[in-house]
Design a protein around this motif. Structure first.
Motif, PDB file in Angstrom:
ATOM      1  N   MET A   1       0.945  -1.088   0.058  1.00 47.47           N
ATOM      2  CA  MET A   1       0.148   0.041   0.165  1.00 47.47           C
ATOM      3  C   MET A   1       0.968   1.419  -0.045  1.00 47.47           C
ATOM      4  N   THR A   2       0.542   2.228  -0.771  1.00 42.24           N
ATOM      5  CA  THR A   2       1.524   3.319  -0.899  1.00 42.24           C
ATOM      6  C   THR A   2       0.867   4.286   0.138  1.00 42.24           C
ATOM      7  N   GLU A   3       1.936   5.029   0.675  1.00 44.85           N
ATOM      8  CA  GLU A   3       1.542   6.339   1.390  1.00 44.85           C
ATOM      9  C   GLU A   3       0.463   7.157   0.910  1.00 44.85           C
ATOM     10  N   LYS A   4       0.754   7.543  -0.325  1.00 48.52           N
ATOM     11  CA  LYS A   4      -0.141   8.383  -1.115  1.00 48.52           C
ATOM     12  C   LYS A   4      -1.631   7.743  -1.158  1.00 48.52           C
ATOM     13  N   ALA A   5      -1.763   6.674  -1.571  1.00 50.02           N
ATOM     14  CA  ALA A   5      -3.054   6.016  -1.955  1.00 50.02           C
ATOM     15  C   ALA A   5      -3.728   5.862  -0.468  1.00 50.02           C
ATOM     16  N   THR A   6      -2.986   5.817   0.393  1.00 51.30           N
ATOM     17  CA  THR A   6      -3.446   5.426   1.924  1.00 51.30           C
ATOM     18  C   THR A   6      -3.989   6.812   2.316  1.00 51.30           C
ATOM     19  N   MET A   7      -3.195   7.783   2.032  1.00 53.00           N
ATOM     20  CA  MET A   7      -3.809   9.317   2.586  1.00 53.00           C
ATOM     21  C   MET A   7      -4.749   9.475   1.826  1.00 53.00           C
ATOM     22  N   GLN A   8      -5.159   9.146   0.572  1.00 51.86           N
ATOM     23  CA  GLN A   8      -6.097   9.727  -0.232  1.00 51.86           C
ATOM     24  C   GLN A   8      -7.328   8.868   0.325  1.00 51.86           C
ATOM     25  N   ALA A   9      -7.393   7.621   0.422  1.00 54.91           N
ATOM     26  CA  ALA A   9      -8.387   6.730   0.875  1.00 54.91           C
ATOM     27  C   ALA A   9      -8.942   7.326   2.263  1.00 54.91           C
ATOM     28  N   LEU A  10      -7.719   7.723   3.195  1.00 54.34           N
ATOM     29  CA  LEU A  10      -8.403   8.211   4.350  1.00 54.34           C
ATOM     30  C   LEU A  10      -8.995   9.568   4.542  1.00 54.34           C
ATOM     31  N   ALA A  11      -8.443  10.325   3.786  1.00 55.71           N
ATOM     32  CA  ALA A  11      -8.673  11.709   3.344  1.00 55.71           C
ATOM     33  C   ALA A  11     -10.419  11.924   2.973  1.00 55.71           C
ATOM     34  N   ARG A  12     -10.566  11.091   2.216  1.00 52.95           N
ATOM     35  CA  ARG A  12     -11.843  10.922   1.795  1.00 52.95           C
ATOM     36  C   ARG A  12     -12.993  11.056   2.937  1.00 52.95           C
ATOM     37  N   LEU A  13     -12.622  10.304   4.214  1.00 47.24           N
ATOM     38  CA  LEU A  13     -13.635  10.290   5.091  1.00 47.24           C
ATOM     39  C   LEU A  13     -13.592  11.701   6.167  1.00 47.24           C
ATOM     40  N   VAL A  14     -12.657  12.509   5.665  1.00 45.75           N
ATOM     41  CA  VAL A  14     -12.527  13.968   6.406  1.00 45.75           C
ATOM     42  C   VAL A  14     -13.353  14.908   5.594  1.00 45.75           C
ATOM     43  N   PRO A  15     -14.549  15.570   6.223  1.00 44.19           N
ATOM     44  CA  PRO A  15     -15.004  16.597   5.283  1.00 44.19           C
ATOM     45  C   PRO A  15     -14.154  17.582   4.988  1.00 44.19           C
ATOM     46  N   SER A 167     -16.756   1.435   7.862  1.00 48.72           N
ATOM     47  CA  SER A 167     -15.718   0.575   8.112  1.00 48.72           C
ATOM     48  C   SER A 167     -15.164   0.021   6.952  1.00 48.72           C
ATOM     49  N   PHE A 168     -14.195  -0.530   6.586  1.00 46.10           N
ATOM     50  CA  PHE A 168     -13.760  -0.863   5.580  1.00 46.10           C
ATOM     51  C   PHE A 168     -12.123  -1.479   5.704  1.00 46.10           C
ATOM     52  N   GLY A 169     -11.525  -2.397   4.974  1.00 50.51           N
ATOM     53  CA  GLY A 169     -10.182  -2.545   4.902  1.00 50.51           C
ATOM     54  C   GLY A 169      -9.490  -1.851   3.730  1.00 50.51           C
ATOM     55  N   LEU A 170      -8.187  -1.560   3.955  1.00 44.07           N
ATOM     56  CA  LEU A 170      -7.316  -1.204   2.852  1.00 44.07           C
ATOM     57  C   LEU A 170      -6.299  -2.266   2.416  1.00 44.07           C
ATOM     58  N   GLN A 171      -6.010  -2.418   1.192  1.00 41.74           N
ATOM     59  CA  GLN A 171      -5.015  -3.357   0.870  1.00 41.74           C
ATOM     60  C   GLN A 171      -4.558  -2.847  -0.668  1.00 41.74           C
ATOM     61  N   GLU A 172      -3.207  -2.505  -0.624  1.00 39.95           N
ATOM     62  CA  GLU A 172      -2.580  -1.866  -1.683  1.00 39.95           C
ATOM     63  C   GLU A 172      -3.164  -0.851  -2.267  1.00 39.95           C
ATOM     64  N   GLY A 173      -3.677   0.057  -1.186  1.00 37.21           N
ATOM     65  CA  GLY A 173      -4.384   1.422  -1.587  1.00 37.21           C
ATOM     66  C   GLY A 173      -5.759   1.386  -1.820  1.00 37.21           C
ATOM     67  N   GLN A 174      -6.108   0.168  -1.981  1.00 37.31           N
ATOM     68  CA  GLN A 174      -7.660   0.044  -2.330  1.00 37.31           C
ATOM     69  C   GLN A 174      -8.679  -0.192  -1.304  1.00 37.31           C
ATOM     70  N   ALA A 175      -9.669   0.193  -1.095  1.00 31.28           N
ATOM     71  CA  ALA A 175     -10.881  -0.260  -0.204  1.00 31.28           C
ATOM     72  C   ALA A 175     -11.192  -1.487  -0.565  1.00 31.28           C
ATOM     73  N   VAL A 176     -11.218  -2.123   0.901  1.00 34.49           N
ATOM     74  CA  VAL A 176     -11.649  -3.615   0.737  1.00 34.49           C
ATOM     75  C   VAL A 176     -13.029  -3.788   1.374  1.00 34.49           C
ATOM     76  N   ARG A 177     -14.190  -4.103   1.040  1.00 36.10           N
ATOM     77  CA  ARG A 177     -15.313  -4.130   1.505  1.00 36.10           C
ATOM     78  C   ARG A 177     -15.831  -5.670   1.755  1.00 36.10           C
ATOM     79  N   PHE A 178     -15.555  -6.386   1.007  1.00 37.08           N
ATOM     80  CA  PHE A 178     -15.957  -7.865   1.038  1.00 37.08           C
ATOM     81  C   PHE A 178     -14.891  -8.472   1.761  1.00 37.08           C
ATOM     82  N   LEU A 179     -15.034  -9.116   2.968  1.00 35.46           N
ATOM     83  CA  LEU A 179     -14.344  -9.912   3.798  1.00 35.46           C
ATOM     84  C   LEU A 179     -13.050  -9.186   4.348  1.00 35.46           C
TER      85      LEU A 179
END
Length: 195
Positions: A1-15, A167-179
């Motif tokens: 998981m790249t740091e930038k992809a993680t930041m982007q995924a988490l930032a989407r939760l912040v209004p 709630s979700f998981g992150l794997q390789e910068g992608q949201a994981v909602r199934f299992l």
């Protein structure tokens, strides 16, 4: 998981425009990203001298504080969002800090390595503690005080009367909602205090 992809995924939760408190903010990169990309303001909390200096160099407001001492300096609902990104597993008082996160923030976002991710399970099945990109340390030299799983956090949230907004998981910068408990290396929870 790249740091930038993680930041982007988490930032989407912040209004946009939120007032943010980033607990264990490291070098301030997440708060810097939120300030630049989402128009947020706020503070980082960090204990390590080098990271505090890095925050200052980035122009991130930072307070040097040991999180195990609590957040008594902040009033109830002082922030729109409180972040604990890769922080919870390092704290001696993780449950207390989770409650404090819910107290000082209208919402909280927690992300941590998910110990139930399938490669970790396979490693334990083979008789060894996992060493992965997400958990890169040997069992004897890890900075993590504890390990937890996606399902563990759901139970902890319920015990502490927190309402999970997303709630979700992150794997390789992608949201994981199934299992996500099995298929994601990082567990992510967005929550608020129940009424």
């Amino acid at each position: 998981m790249t740091e930038k992809a993680t930041m982007q995924a988490l930032a989407r939760l912040v209004p946009e425009g939120s007032r943010v408190l980033d607990l264990g903010c490291g070098d301030g990169s997440m708060l810097d990203y939120l300030q630049r990309e989402r128009g947020c303001s706020g503070y980082g909390i960090e204990i390590a001298d080098a990271n505090v200096l890095a925050c200052v160099r980035r122009g991130v407001n930072v307070i040097q504080l040991n999180l195990d001492e609590g957040l008594a300096m902040f009033g109830d609902a002082s922030f729109d969002v409180v972040l604990q990104i890769d922080t919870l597993q390092h704290l001696r008082n993780a449950e207390v800090m989770l409650r404090e996160t819910a107290r000082v923030g209208r919402t909280g976002i927690v992300a941590f390595p998910n110990f139930a991710h399938w490669p970790n399970r396979l490693s334990v099945l083979r008789g060894r503690m996992p060493v992965t990109r997400r958990l890169p340390y040997q069992w004897y030299d890890t900075p993590n005080i504890r390990v937890g799983t996606y399902k563990d956090f759901e139970a902890l949230a319920t015990k502490n009367r927190l309402r999970i907004l997303d709630s979700f998981g992150l794997q390789e910068g992608q949201a994981v909602r199934f299992l996500p408990n099995a298929l994601a290396g990082t567990a992510v929870f967005h929550f608020e205090r129940s009424a």
